[in-house]
Design a protein around this motif. Sequence first.
Motif, PDB file in Angstrom:
ATOM      1  N   GLU A 131      -7.095 -11.661  -2.634  1.00  0.00           N
ATOM      2  CA  GLU A 131      -7.016 -11.124  -4.171  1.00  0.00           C
ATOM      3  C   GLU A 131      -6.709  -9.853  -4.232  1.00  0.00           C
ATOM      4  OE1 GLU A 131     -10.143 -10.602  -8.133  1.00  0.00           O
ATOM      5  OE2 GLU A 131     -10.702 -11.787  -6.259  1.00  0.00           O
ATOM      6  N   PHE A 132      -7.232  -8.732  -3.421  1.00  0.00           N
ATOM      7  CA  PHE A 132      -6.808  -7.405  -3.454  1.00  0.00           C
ATOM      8  C   PHE A 132      -5.349  -7.083  -3.329  1.00  0.00           C
ATOM      9  CE2 PHE A 132      -5.697  -3.290  -1.725  1.00  0.00           C
ATOM     10  CZ  PHE A 132      -6.494  -2.503  -2.698  1.00  0.00           C
ATOM     11  N   ARG A 135      -3.381  -8.609  -6.353  1.00  0.00           N
ATOM     12  CA  ARG A 135      -3.549  -7.638  -7.597  1.00  0.00           C
ATOM     13  C   ARG A 135      -2.818  -6.393  -7.459  1.00  0.00           C
ATOM     14  NH1 ARG A 135      -9.858  -7.890  -9.366  1.00  0.00           N
ATOM     15  NH2 ARG A 135      -9.240  -6.328 -10.794  1.00  0.00           N
ATOM     16  N   ASP A 136      -3.015  -6.138  -6.335  1.00  0.00           N
ATOM     17  CA  ASP A 136      -2.262  -4.928  -6.012  1.00  0.00           C
ATOM     18  C   ASP A 136      -0.466  -4.909  -5.993  1.00  0.00           C
ATOM     19  OD1 ASP A 136      -1.862  -1.902  -4.581  1.00  0.00           O
ATOM     20  OD2 ASP A 136      -0.802  -2.897  -3.045  1.00  0.00           O
ATOM     21  N   LEU A 139       0.692  -4.633  -9.714  1.00  0.00           N
ATOM     22  CA  LEU A 139       0.476  -3.518 -10.525  1.00  0.00           C
ATOM     23  C   LEU A 139       2.127  -2.925 -10.718  1.00  0.00           C
ATOM     24  CD1 LEU A 139      -2.164  -1.506  -8.466  1.00  0.00           C
ATOM     25  CD2 LEU A 139      -2.381  -2.342 -10.958  1.00  0.00           C
ATOM     26  N   GLU A 148      -6.304   3.459  -9.068  1.00  0.00           N
ATOM     27  CA  GLU A 148      -6.136   2.147  -9.571  1.00  0.00           C
ATOM     28  C   GLU A 148      -6.391   1.173  -8.309  1.00  0.00           C
ATOM     29  OE1 GLU A 148      -5.562  -0.635 -12.427  1.00  0.00           O
ATOM     30  OE2 GLU A 148      -5.967   1.312 -12.445  1.00  0.00           O
ATOM     31  N   ARG A 149      -6.080   1.373  -7.208  1.00  0.00           N
ATOM     32  CA  ARG A 149      -6.488   0.645  -6.079  1.00  0.00           C
ATOM     33  C   ARG A 149      -7.928   0.815  -5.831  1.00  0.00           C
ATOM     34  NH1 ARG A 149      -0.949   2.312  -3.645  1.00  0.00           N
ATOM     35  NH2 ARG A 149       0.188   0.541  -3.628  1.00  0.00           N
ATOM     36  N   ARG A 151     -10.161   1.154  -7.921  1.00  0.00           N
ATOM     37  CA  ARG A 151     -10.791   0.562  -8.905  1.00  0.00           C
ATOM     38  C   ARG A 151     -10.805  -0.883  -8.588  1.00  0.00           C
ATOM     39  NH1 ARG A 151      -9.870  -2.527 -13.148  1.00  0.00           N
ATOM     40  NH2 ARG A 151      -7.833  -2.484 -12.567  1.00  0.00           N
ATOM     41  N   ILE A 152      -9.851  -1.455  -8.266  1.00  0.00           N
ATOM     42  CA  ILE A 152      -9.632  -2.799  -8.078  1.00  0.00           C
ATOM     43  C   ILE A 152     -10.504  -3.030  -6.796  1.00  0.00           C
ATOM     44  CG2 ILE A 152      -8.060  -4.768  -6.825  1.00  0.00           C
ATOM     45  CD1 ILE A 152      -5.698  -3.344  -8.521  1.00  0.00           C
ATOM     46  N   ASP A 155     -13.973  -3.497  -7.857  1.00  0.00           N
ATOM     47  CA  ASP A 155     -14.483  -4.688  -8.642  1.00  0.00           C
ATOM     48  C   ASP A 155     -14.653  -5.818  -7.344  1.00  0.00           C
ATOM     49  OD1 ASP A 155     -14.401  -6.335 -10.768  1.00  0.00           O
ATOM     50  OD2 ASP A 155     -12.347  -7.062 -10.004  1.00  0.00           O
TER      51      ASP A 155
END
Length: 221
Positions: A131-132, A135-136, A139, A148-149, A151-152, A155
């Motif tokens: 998932e990481f 989502r990365d 971006l 931002e990374r 923050r992900i 989470d």
Amino acid sequence: MTLLAPLHFDDAREAAALAAFLTRLVRYDRAAAVRLQAGGGALAVFGRPASFDVLAIRTARLVDAVDLDVTVSAGELLEGIEESGGKAVVPDSVTGPPWAGVLPPRSGWRPVEGLPGAAEMRGAVAAAVAEFRARDEELPEERRTRAERDRIGHDIWSRTLGTTGLPLRAVHAAQSLGFLPPADTGLAPALFASGPWLRLRTPYGSIALRTAPMSLAVAPR
């Protein structure tokens, strides 16, 4: 110059296991420190792997009932381990980082139900890593920043495992440090709680973390 005579392990394999643990710690942080506590023929080594925000604990049996409580360089301790001889030279002490003064309690632990098996835990970590990455990759270029990374990552790794309250980052740390047992061994991890602390215990080591913010004051021992 060293602080003490060498520590002699009950089994040479204990020395090899400690060396493997220290090697992983140093891989994450070359300047890593570890706190050593020994008594009654047992040694506990506490470390804080960089980026995981947890404490990792590796124990070993000693031949002699040595009394010891000192913080040292993980790299220097690793260099002083003689695996074939089953012993380790304890290096000079260093100024300990704040976490070294706030260790988990020694008693008062109660079992926490609901922890899945090692295979499911590995699956949860693999899904989180996937998932990481996804989502990365999604971006836009202007948002591909460290903040931002982070923050992900926060989470994802702050999510808890089932109903246990154990953050995924603790499971990730256990896997990264070689603490999760292979699926074919039949060995099962266990989860315990004591006050604000959670402890994921496996046959190869433990991961401990506070569920409340950690104070920098030295906890009563």
